[in-house]
Scaffold this motif. Structure first.
Motif, mmCIF file in Angstrom:
data_model
loop_
_atom_site.group_PDB
_atom_site.id
_atom_site.type_symbol
_atom_site.label_atom_id
_atom_site.label_comp_id
_atom_site.label_asym_id
_atom_site.label_seq_id
_atom_site.Cartn_x
_atom_site.Cartn_y
_atom_site.Cartn_z
ATOM 1 N N ASN A 161 -16.927 -16.308 -0.987
ATOM 2 C CA ASN A 161 -17.854 -15.889 -2.057
ATOM 3 C C ASN A 161 -19.219 -17.014 -1.880
ATOM 4 O O ASN A 161 -20.060 -16.816 -2.701
ATOM 5 N N LYS A 205 -12.902 -9.935 9.294
ATOM 6 C CA LYS A 205 -13.670 -8.549 8.986
ATOM 7 C C LYS A 205 -14.919 -8.732 8.358
ATOM 8 O O LYS A 205 -15.748 -8.110 8.650
ATOM 9 N N GLU A 206 -14.896 -9.949 7.852
ATOM 10 C CA GLU A 206 -16.345 -10.176 7.281
ATOM 11 C C GLU A 206 -17.281 -10.922 8.410
ATOM 12 O O GLU A 206 -18.313 -11.474 7.952
ATOM 13 N N ASP A 256 -2.910 -11.427 6.304
ATOM 14 C CA ASP A 256 -3.990 -10.643 5.672
ATOM 15 C C ASP A 256 -5.116 -11.234 5.110
ATOM 16 O O ASP A 256 -6.335 -11.020 5.509
ATOM 17 N N HIS A 257 -4.994 -12.281 4.699
ATOM 18 C CA HIS A 257 -6.107 -13.148 4.205
ATOM 19 C C HIS A 257 -6.945 -13.712 4.935
ATOM 20 O O HIS A 257 -7.921 -13.840 5.029
#
Lengths: 342, 342
Positions: B118, B143-144, B136-137
């Motif tokens: 963020n 993915k970003e 997952d994290h």
């Protein structure tokens, strides 16, 4: 991802069969939600690729729940323990801590304050670098209405709160203890006397000597860096003179350890011939075969108190400025390096 | 402040009588600009209350020049030294480092990755928590399209680079050294064997024993936490049995120190009766009166290499994924706790 595919807290609530309010609280680390539920919600949110709109959220509440901490170095036990105290106090309130190290360089501080303000943190905790003279970058934080709390090393800026220890008292306690062990020719290794903390420790040393009717010897006050080598070379300097000290009070544990190693090399007996006291109570002081007496700065307490000052400010009125000066009492841990069992 | 009052780099350039390009380079920490000029420009910019439009700048270049580092703890010399290496390598390129500590809790990791994403950092460096199972994290970062580089403790995630040391070799070197000192009944204090690093050190120990024709005794392999107390209590357990070890290879320096303290209490001579070797080369290992042999993990080198991998990725094509595995060689520092001068 198309707008229609956007995952909301309602999708997560449906999937887990719990209320959307619970999902929201879990995602915001509300202390009322159990650890187990938080984990479940966070894992599910991650799997579903859920994105909280942090910026919208921050605009709504005015808070990002991130705070920044600027310290000279993270690898000193004192600073890492203060950070632990801040985290322990703020974590139940849902705050996350971002850490920056200035490496004692004011230019890094200036950049880091910019970075932190740009990432919209809710507050800054700071222990200033040795090279910091100007306070323009610090006043900038005030102008942005972001709370800033100093700890340990502070600057006098109107409107800013601080949590420090009574360094004068720390210096006094250490010196008084040495006098009570029968020492009279006590040398002091101060740090850079431009820093308030070292100036105060030095003044505490002078005051204790005078209180007990001992005139401090000027040549026995040396500015010594917080390094093993510096402590060792200060001992070499002192022992090259005719009149030698019978005690060393070092404003740093590292210089104290260097002094002890050098004295041992020269065959000087500790504490029989020379007593040594350090400052900061770094963990190694108690690990040594000859554990080192040291002044504890209660760093975890310092961090907790700094966090409390911040919470008071953030929960208070936006228009009200709180300037609070918290001063903690240091504690002397007496160990073998200075204990003559008198 | 009204728009017409907005301070630009041209105002600063006029004031200092230097070119706007120089001002811009100084503000962006360009290595071609002298330290003196940078200081002058930054001080002047702060005084004039100049605000770089960081977001506009970031949108233009696609870079914020901030990177995040997530470590279990900042107060272990190993981790703070890796961070130093990252900073040393990235600072000349104008990058700032933001640090978060997970306290070995995967939930903190999840939150911190969110916070860092963020705040639009350009990359993440990470050593995973002991409790991290799901990734997952971590995949979210991929993915970003944000580069993530693991160091020391990694997870096998396709597309992610890592810099580690050869822990197997570290375990092998330590054990081989003990065998060469004449030890045969070598005990091993491993950490949590679910963590790859400890598993590999343990396997290195087993392999060295077998290579030298010594069958490892199963009861001599203990899972011991990285704490003084844990090392001491492991010694109590081992010495309550009839068959006692003649050497300890501990996968942690803290447990090694605890073992040494306990052995001394029992009157066991080190290194004559029992040799002790630790792992990590924490600074205290060389400060001790009985300095402790330890395996150095070259943490500054590890940080520098991780930073280089990041720079390669960020300077490379956006569409090209680089997966690079760098493995560094550990070094054994032989000291008195295991040196029989054979």
């Amino acid at each position: 991802m198309a707008e229609k595919d956007k995952v909301t807290i309602y999708d997560i609530s449906k999937k887990l069969n719990i209320s959307a309010a619970t999902v929201s609280r879990a995602l915001n680390n509300n202390p009322k939600i159990s650890q187990k539920t938080k984990e479940l919600v966070m894992k599910t949110a991650a799997k579903m690729n859920y994105k909280q709109n942090k910026l919208a959220q921050a605009l709504k509440s005015g808070k990002t729940h991130n705070v920044g901490v600027i310290v000279p170095y993270i690898n000193r036990n004192f600073f890492s323990s203060v950070i632990r105290g801040i985290e322990e106090e703020l974590s139940p309130h849902g705050y996350h801590v971002i850490i920056c190290q200035s490496h004692e360089d004011v230019n890094n501080e200036i950049k880091q304050i910019d970075t932190l303000l740009n990432t919209q943190i809710d507050g800054i905790f700071m222990s200033v670098a040795k090279t910091t003279q100007d306070t323009d970058h610090i006043e900038k934080v005030l102008k942005e209405n972001t709370p800033l709390v100093f700890f340990d090393r502070k600057k006098d800026v109107t409107g800013l709160s601080s949590v420090t220890i009574d360094d004068f008292r720390g210096g006094y306690l250490a010196t008084e203890h040495l006098i009570k062990q029968g020492c009279k020719k006590i040398a002091h290794f101060s740090g850079d006397l431009n820093l308030e903390i070292y100036k105060n420790r030095h003044e505490g040393y002078i005051a204790a000597m005078k209180d007990y009717g001992i005139e401090p010897i000027k040549e026995f006050s040396l500015q010594v860096n917080s390094k093993l080598e510096s402590g060792a070379s200060a001992i070499q300097d002192l022992w090259s003179e005719d009149e030698k000290p019978d005690a060393i009070f070092s404003a740093s544990d590292y210089a104290a350890l260097g002094a002890i190693q050098e004295l041992k090399k020269m065959g000087v007996k500790i504490p029989e011939e020379v007593c040594v006291v350090g400052f900061s109570n770094e963990p190694f002081t108690k690990y040594m075969e000859l554990p080192i007496t040291s002044v504890d700065q209660t760093p975890v307490e310092m961090g907790r108190n700094a966090a409390k000052v911040f919470l008071e400010q953030i929960e208070g009125s936006k228009t009200l400025t709180i300037e609070k000066k918290v001063v903690l009492a240091p504690e002397l841990y007496i160990r073998d390096s200075s204990n003559r069992n008198l």
